[in-house]
Design an enzyme around this catalytic site. Structure first.
Site, short mmCIF file in Angstrom:
data_model
loop_
_atom_site.label_atom_id
_atom_site.label_comp_id
_atom_site.label_asym_id
_atom_site.label_seq_id
_atom_site.Cartn_x
_atom_site.Cartn_y
_atom_site.Cartn_z
N TYR A 123 151.62 6.91 16.77
CA TYR A 123 152.87 6.21 17.10
C TYR A 123 153.15 6.41 18.58
O TYR A 123 153.48 7.51 19.02
CB TYR A 123 154.01 6.75 16.24
CG TYR A 123 155.33 5.99 16.35
CD1 TYR A 123 155.48 4.87 17.15
CD2 TYR A 123 156.43 6.41 15.61
CE1 TYR A 123 156.69 4.19 17.24
CE2 TYR A 123 157.65 5.75 15.69
CZ TYR A 123 157.78 4.64 16.51
OH TYR A 123 158.99 3.98 16.58
N ILE A 166 155.66 -3.45 12.64
CA ILE A 166 156.53 -2.45 12.01
C ILE A 166 157.83 -2.46 12.78
O ILE A 166 157.83 -2.22 13.98
CB ILE A 166 155.90 -1.04 12.06
CG1 ILE A 166 154.57 -1.00 11.31
CG2 ILE A 166 156.87 -0.01 11.47
CD1 ILE A 166 153.84 0.34 11.41
N GLU A 213 161.61 -7.80 18.81
CA GLU A 213 161.91 -9.03 19.54
C GLU A 213 160.67 -9.69 20.14
O GLU A 213 160.74 -10.80 20.67
CB GLU A 213 162.95 -8.77 20.63
CG GLU A 213 162.54 -7.79 21.69
CD GLU A 213 162.82 -6.33 21.34
OE1 GLU A 213 162.89 -5.51 22.29
OE2 GLU A 213 162.97 -6.01 20.15
N LYS A 240 150.63 2.32 16.38
CA LYS A 240 151.90 1.60 16.38
C LYS A 240 152.43 1.68 17.80
O LYS A 240 152.73 2.77 18.30
CB LYS A 240 152.89 2.23 15.40
CG LYS A 240 154.27 1.57 15.39
CD LYS A 240 155.20 2.30 14.42
CE LYS A 240 156.53 1.58 14.24
NZ LYS A 240 157.39 1.59 15.43
N THR A 264 164.08 4.46 12.66
CA THR A 264 165.09 3.85 11.80
C THR A 264 165.35 4.69 10.57
O THR A 264 166.46 4.73 10.05
CB THR A 264 164.65 2.43 11.39
OG1 THR A 264 164.37 1.67 12.58
CG2 THR A 264 165.71 1.72 10.59
#
Length: 306
Positions: free
Chosen positions: A140, A210, A196, A168, A52
Site C-alpha cells: 500500500y 480500491i 477521483e 495499491k 476508511t
C-alpha cells in the site's frame, strides 16, 4: 510470483467503513449489513482495515473482530483483502497470521509510519508479514499519510518475494502508476487509489480500484469500471464526472463522518467515526442530505443508462 487466481482481485473493491455502536465499540452486526449492502451492488470485494476502515485507530483485537465479521457475512465469491499494516512489525505479523487463519484472500500493508524507517527496514517489515503467512501480499503506497515513498528500486526488491502480487497506489501521479505496472509486468496488479481518477488509472494500466467513496456510491464506480472494460469510454467519462462532482463537495466536509452519514442514509448505520476523525456537526447535516440526494440522482441515472 505466487500461483493464485488474480482475477478475484480485478474490479471494484470497496475500502470498507468501520462500524461502531453507540458506545464506540465494534458493531459486528453492522459490519455484516454493510457487506451485504455492497455485495448486492456488484462490487468485487472489500479492503478491510485501511484508511476508511480506521484501522490505525483500532486495537489489534478490534481489527481482528472486524475482519472476522466480514468473513462471516461475505458471499462465497466475494474477495476480502485484509490491511494489516501497523506501526510495529509485531502487530502487523499478528494481524497477518490472523487474516490467514480466518480465510482472507490477501494481505496489504502500508510501510511503518512516524519514524523515518530506511528502505531496508521497510522491506524487512513487509517481508515479516509474508513469512508469517502464505497469503498474497499487496503493497500500500500512500506517501501523503505515511511519509514514505515507494521507490522503483525497492519495488524491484519486493518483486523478488513470490507473494508480492501488486501495489495499491494512492498518489496523484498516474505516470507513477504506469511505471510501477511496467516494472512489475502484465501479471502484476495495480490498484488505483484516488477515487477521483479511477478512469485515468484504468487507462494507464490499473487492474482494479480500491476506494473509500466507493462504499457510498458503489453503483457509479462499478459503472465506470464496466464501461471502461467494454470500451465505452464516453460513458465511463460521464460516470467519473458524476462521481467527481460528489467528491468535490464531500471534500469540503469532514470526509469520513460525511461518508458514514451518507451510508446511513442508504440504510446501514455504521456509527460515528472514531476521534480524532470528526463527525459531521448537526448544522452541516442538511448539506450532507442535499449531497446524498444529488448523489442518488446520479446513481439512478447510472442504473437507467446501464
Amino acid at each position: 510470483m505466487l500461483q493464485t487466481d488474480l482475477s478475484k482481485f480485478k474490479g471494484i473493491i470497496v475500502a470498507m467503513n468501520s462500524c461502531y455502536d453507540r458506545n464506540g465499540r465494534v458493531d459486528e452486526g453492522a459490519v455484516g449489513e454493510l457487506v451485504a449492502f455492497l455485495a448486492k451492488r456488484g462490487v468485487k470485494g472489500v479492503y478491510v482495515g485501511g484508511s476508511t476502515g480506521e484501522g490505525m485507530l483500532q486495537s489489534v483485537e478490534e481489527r481482528k473482530r472486524v475482519l472476522e465479521a466480514v468473513m462471516a457475512a461475505k458471499p462465497l465469491d466475494f474477495t476480502v483483502i485484509a490491511h494489516v499494516g501497523a506501526i510495529t512489525t509485531r502487530d502487523s505479523v499478528e494481524l497477518a497470521e490472523h487474516a490467514e487463519s480466518v480465510g482472507a484472500d490477501a494481505l496489504s500493508a502500508i510501510p511503518p509510519f512516524y519514524y523515518r524507517i530506511s528502505e531496508h527496514g521497510v522491506e524487512e517489515h513487509w517481508a515479516s508479514m509474508m513469512r508469517a503467512s502464505g497469503l498474497p501480499f499487496i503493497i500500500y503506497h500512500i506517501p501523503a499519510t505515511t511519509g514514505f515513498s515507494l521507490s522503483k528500486p525497492l519495488l524491484q526488491k519486493m518483486l523478488a518475494y513470490p507473494q508480492t502480487i501488486g501495489v495499491k497506489i494512492t498518489t496523484p501521479s498516474t505516470y507513477e502508476l504506469q511505471q510501477f505496472k511496467a516494472l512489475g509486468g502484465p501479471d502484476f496488479l495495480l490498484f488505483n487509489g484516488p477515487d477521483e481518477q479511477l478512469l485515468a488509472g484504468l487507462s494507464l494500466g490499473a487492474d482494479a480500484g480500491i476506494g473509500g467513496t466507493y462504499g457510498m456510491m458503489p453503483e457509479l464506480f462499478v459503472a465506470i469500471y464496466e464501461a471502461f472494460r467494454q470500451g465505452r469510454m464516453e460513458e465511463a467519462r460521464t460516470y467519473q464526472t458524476w462521481a467527481n462532482d460528489i467528491i468535490a463537495e464531500l471534500l469540503d466536509m469532514p470526509v469520513y463522518g460525511a461518508i458514514k452519514e451518507i451510508v446511513k442514509m442508504r440504510g446501514v448505520d455504521c456509527g460515528q467515526p472514531r476521534l480524532p476523525l470528526e463527525p459531521v456537526p448537526a448544522d452541516r447535516l442538511p448539506a450532507v442530505r442535499k449531497l446524498y440526494e444529488k448523489m442518488m440522482s446520479y446513481v439512478e441515472a447510472c442504473g437507467a443508462a446501464v
